[in-house]
Design a protein around this motif. Sequence first.
Motif, PDB file in Angstrom:
ATOM      1  N   TYR A  20      -6.062 -36.197  17.706  1.00  0.00           N
ATOM      2  CA  TYR A  20      -5.194 -35.051  17.965  1.00  0.00           C
ATOM      3  C   TYR A  20      -5.988 -33.869  18.535  1.00  0.00           C
ATOM      4  N   ILE A  21      -5.264 -32.971  19.178  1.00  0.00           N
ATOM      5  CA  ILE A  21      -5.816 -31.767  19.827  1.00  0.00           C
ATOM      6  C   ILE A  21      -6.894 -32.150  20.834  1.00  0.00           C
ATOM      7  N   ASN A  22      -6.459 -32.807  21.901  1.00  0.00           N
ATOM      8  CA  ASN A  22      -7.305 -33.139  23.034  1.00  0.00           C
ATOM      9  C   ASN A  22      -6.488 -32.970  24.303  1.00  0.00           C
ATOM     10  N   ASN A  23      -6.969 -33.532  25.401  1.00  0.00           N
ATOM     11  CA  ASN A  23      -6.253 -33.442  26.672  1.00  0.00           C
ATOM     12  C   ASN A  23      -5.919 -34.829  27.213  1.00  0.00           C
ATOM     13  N   LEU A  24      -5.662 -35.757  26.315  1.00  0.00           N
ATOM     14  CA  LEU A  24      -5.395 -37.135  26.700  1.00  0.00           C
ATOM     15  C   LEU A  24      -4.019 -37.277  27.342  1.00  0.00           C
ATOM     16  N   LYS A  25      -3.973 -37.907  28.512  1.00  0.00           N
ATOM     17  CA  LYS A  25      -2.711 -38.198  29.168  1.00  0.00           C
ATOM     18  C   LYS A  25      -2.225 -39.598  28.817  1.00  0.00           C
ATOM     19  N   SER A  26      -3.136 -40.422  28.307  1.00  0.00           N
ATOM     20  CA  SER A  26      -2.756 -41.759  27.870  1.00  0.00           C
ATOM     21  C   SER A  26      -3.747 -42.240  26.824  1.00  0.00           C
ATOM     22  N   LYS A  65      -3.469 -48.638  10.928  1.00  0.00           N
ATOM     23  CA  LYS A  65      -2.543 -48.209   9.885  1.00  0.00           C
ATOM     24  C   LYS A  65      -2.184 -46.731   9.997  1.00  0.00           C
ATOM     25  N   GLU A  66      -3.134 -45.924  10.442  1.00  0.00           N
ATOM     26  CA  GLU A  66      -2.894 -44.480  10.546  1.00  0.00           C
ATOM     27  C   GLU A  66      -3.305 -44.006  11.927  1.00  0.00           C
ATOM     28  N   PHE A  67      -2.361 -43.383  12.614  1.00  0.00           N
ATOM     29  CA  PHE A  67      -2.593 -42.966  13.998  1.00  0.00           C
ATOM     30  C   PHE A  67      -2.033 -41.568  14.196  1.00  0.00           C
ATOM     31  N   ARG A  68      -2.903 -40.630  14.558  1.00  0.00           N
ATOM     32  CA  ARG A  68      -2.502 -39.255  14.842  1.00  0.00           C
ATOM     33  C   ARG A  68      -2.934 -38.890  16.254  1.00  0.00           C
ATOM     34  N   CYS A  69      -1.979 -38.535  17.082  1.00  0.00           N
ATOM     35  CA  CYS A  69      -2.300 -38.154  18.465  1.00  0.00           C
ATOM     36  C   CYS A  69      -1.568 -36.874  18.853  1.00  0.00           C
ATOM     37  N   ASP A  70      -1.339 -35.987  17.913  1.00  0.00           N
ATOM     38  CA  ASP A  70      -0.651 -34.717  18.161  1.00  0.00           C
ATOM     39  C   ASP A  70      -1.406 -33.879  19.209  1.00  0.00           C
ATOM     40  N   PHE A 100       2.144 -42.106  11.233  1.00  0.00           N
ATOM     41  CA  PHE A 100       2.046 -41.819  12.664  1.00  0.00           C
ATOM     42  C   PHE A 100       2.551 -40.421  12.941  1.00  0.00           C
ATOM     43  N   THR A 101       1.808 -39.665  13.733  1.00  0.00           N
ATOM     44  CA  THR A 101       2.252 -38.351  14.195  1.00  0.00           C
ATOM     45  C   THR A 101       1.919 -38.219  15.677  1.00  0.00           C
ATOM     46  N   CYS A 102       2.829 -37.579  16.416  1.00  0.00           N
ATOM     47  CA  CYS A 102       2.605 -37.426  17.858  1.00  0.00           C
ATOM     48  C   CYS A 102       3.193 -36.110  18.367  1.00  0.00           C
ATOM     49  N   ALA A 103       3.367 -35.140  17.499  1.00  0.00           N
ATOM     50  CA  ALA A 103       4.024 -33.885  17.882  1.00  0.00           C
ATOM     51  C   ALA A 103       3.279 -33.179  19.014  1.00  0.00           C
ATOM     52  N   SER A 104       4.022 -32.382  19.759  1.00  0.00           N
ATOM     53  CA  SER A 104       3.457 -31.521  20.808  1.00  0.00           C
ATOM     54  C   SER A 104       2.756 -32.322  21.904  1.00  0.00           C
ATOM     55  N   ASN A 105       3.489 -33.265  22.467  1.00  0.00           N
ATOM     56  CA  ASN A 105       3.056 -33.985  23.657  1.00  0.00           C
ATOM     57  C   ASN A 105       4.149 -33.852  24.711  1.00  0.00           C
ATOM     58  N   ILE A 152       8.959 -39.686   7.438  1.00  0.00           N
ATOM     59  CA  ILE A 152       8.086 -38.910   8.330  1.00  0.00           C
ATOM     60  C   ILE A 152       8.968 -37.900   9.053  1.00  0.00           C
ATOM     61  N   ALA A 153       8.721 -36.615   8.802  1.00  0.00           N
ATOM     62  CA  ALA A 153       9.610 -35.547   9.277  1.00  0.00           C
ATOM     63  C   ALA A 153       9.570 -35.392  10.792  1.00  0.00           C
ATOM     64  N   ARG A 154      10.667 -34.844  11.326  1.00  0.00           N
ATOM     65  CA  ARG A 154      10.779 -34.660  12.769  1.00  0.00           C
ATOM     66  C   ARG A 154       9.696 -33.739  13.314  1.00  0.00           C
ATOM     67  N   GLU A 155       9.174 -32.840  12.478  1.00  0.00           N
ATOM     68  CA  GLU A 155       8.106 -31.950  12.945  1.00  0.00           C
ATOM     69  C   GLU A 155       6.842 -32.723  13.317  1.00  0.00           C
ATOM     70  N   LEU A 156       6.686 -33.912  12.785  1.00  0.00           N
ATOM     71  CA  LEU A 156       5.483 -34.702  13.032  1.00  0.00           C
ATOM     72  C   LEU A 156       5.597 -35.563  14.286  1.00  0.00           C
ATOM     73  N   VAL A 157       6.805 -35.725  14.789  1.00  0.00           N
ATOM     74  CA  VAL A 157       6.981 -36.518  16.009  1.00  0.00           C
ATOM     75  C   VAL A 157       7.661 -35.718  17.117  1.00  0.00           C
ATOM     76  N   GLY A 158       8.169 -34.540  16.780  1.00  0.00           N
ATOM     77  CA  GLY A 158       8.931 -33.757  17.746  1.00  0.00           C
ATOM     78  C   GLY A 158       8.111 -32.744  18.512  1.00  0.00           C
ATOM     79  N   ASP A 159       8.786 -31.658  18.883  1.00  0.00           N
ATOM     80  CA  ASP A 159       8.179 -30.602  19.702  1.00  0.00           C
ATOM     81  C   ASP A 159       7.613 -31.172  21.002  1.00  0.00           C
TER      82      ASP A 159
END
Length: 448
Positions: free
Chosen positions: A165-171, A181-186, A204-209, A233-240
């Motif tokens: 999380y918190i990088n500039n990854l486009k893919s 088992k645990e993946f965070r790419c926010d 899994f979290t992917c918020a702010s992409n 897993i709340a919408r805040e963790l996958v949304g925005d």
Amino acid sequence: MNTKLKKCWSLLLALAILLGCFSVSFAAYAADDQIEISVENFPDPVFRSIVSRYDTSAPKGYLSASERNVSRISLTGYSVDSIKTLKGIEYFADSLKVLRCTDLKLEELDVSALINLTELTCMGNNLTNLDVSKNTNLVTLNCSKNQLTSLTLGSIDTLETLHCYINNLKSVTVSLLPNLKEFRCDQNQLTSVDLSFNTNLTYFTCASNHLTALDLTKNTLLGRQDDGEFRTIARELVGDQTATAAARINGTQIVIPFTIADESRVVATSLDIDGLKGYYADRFVAYDAADIVDGVDYTYSVNNEWVQDMEVNVEVSRDFYQVDFYYDEDMTELIGRAFVDEGQAAKAPSFTPPLCNTLDCWSDDISNVTGDMKIYGIFKDAHSYKLVSFADGIATIECTVCADNQKVKFIDCVNAAANDVNYYSCLDVVADGCINAKDYAELVKMFK
């Protein structure tokens, strides 16, 4: 004697050569075993200083194999003295399993030689790329809070935790990480994530992409806790999620072309009106520019009972403006609207003025539109009055259209000419364009 002496010398020479060979062999072995703590081997001065702490035995200035037999290196806590590179870490490859190098201001990190590594934590640095495809024993990788534009993972059967999380990854490709088992790419620049092969994911979290769709159908273990129970897993963790689109005009519609994978999963949009969907056939549809000023929001089903739906905001750009035409300054009743390119004139819609009124002008200039506008009509009376009675210098007049009637003092209209506010054509009996004494005389005769 000469023969014996020659034999002795020959034996001594052979022994010397043999000893020399052993000496060279021992020396070569010693040289291979020792790694000099030098600028060439460890170019970063801070890292070189840290490495020298492992130099505990002679010869000083070198690291032996036993001194490099280290399973864990943690550089956390050296953030005051920045370390730009860990070049030389490869000399610990045979035994190193855990490497922690957090908040060091690292600009490069080559871990390709560390084939026994099971944990790598390098978060909080200035890395722009990272390749761990050779680290096939990795179980945990945390490379968050860098400036990564490239993360090469390859196939790692052992990897269970990935935080980027918190990088500039486009893919980021995780399809070859079957035990993840645990993946965070926010907070990256991701436009899509394929998790169909990661069936062991529990968190899994992917918020702010910039995701426009997300399919978690195959990830049936998401939300499962250590005790076997599930937690949403709340919408805040996958949304925005954010995206961009350009609007165009199609008659009275504002059309925003936008492709969303599996349209049927669009739960709702901010443009839905009275049961009518605001998104269909790969486009959003609006009728008022005010509805897209803050973009268009939509909710997308991720098709997983333990993960709340994903929310996306589409920022909408446009190269046109909207002019709203109202009947009066209260702006409660809309006449119509026009869409116009910047700097062009807006065309007023056709409409029927209020009864017994005619449009005098609009409240603002619409010949050079440079922004959204709300304007209203300024009307003037257009009654068609007829004379009903005249007595004692007072005329009673009535509109033939709306039946509006009023009493008018003749004296107030004396010398009134056409286009004057106090001119009434029905009082200009002689029809000379001016109300005067001749008209008065005629009125008296008419109603004698």
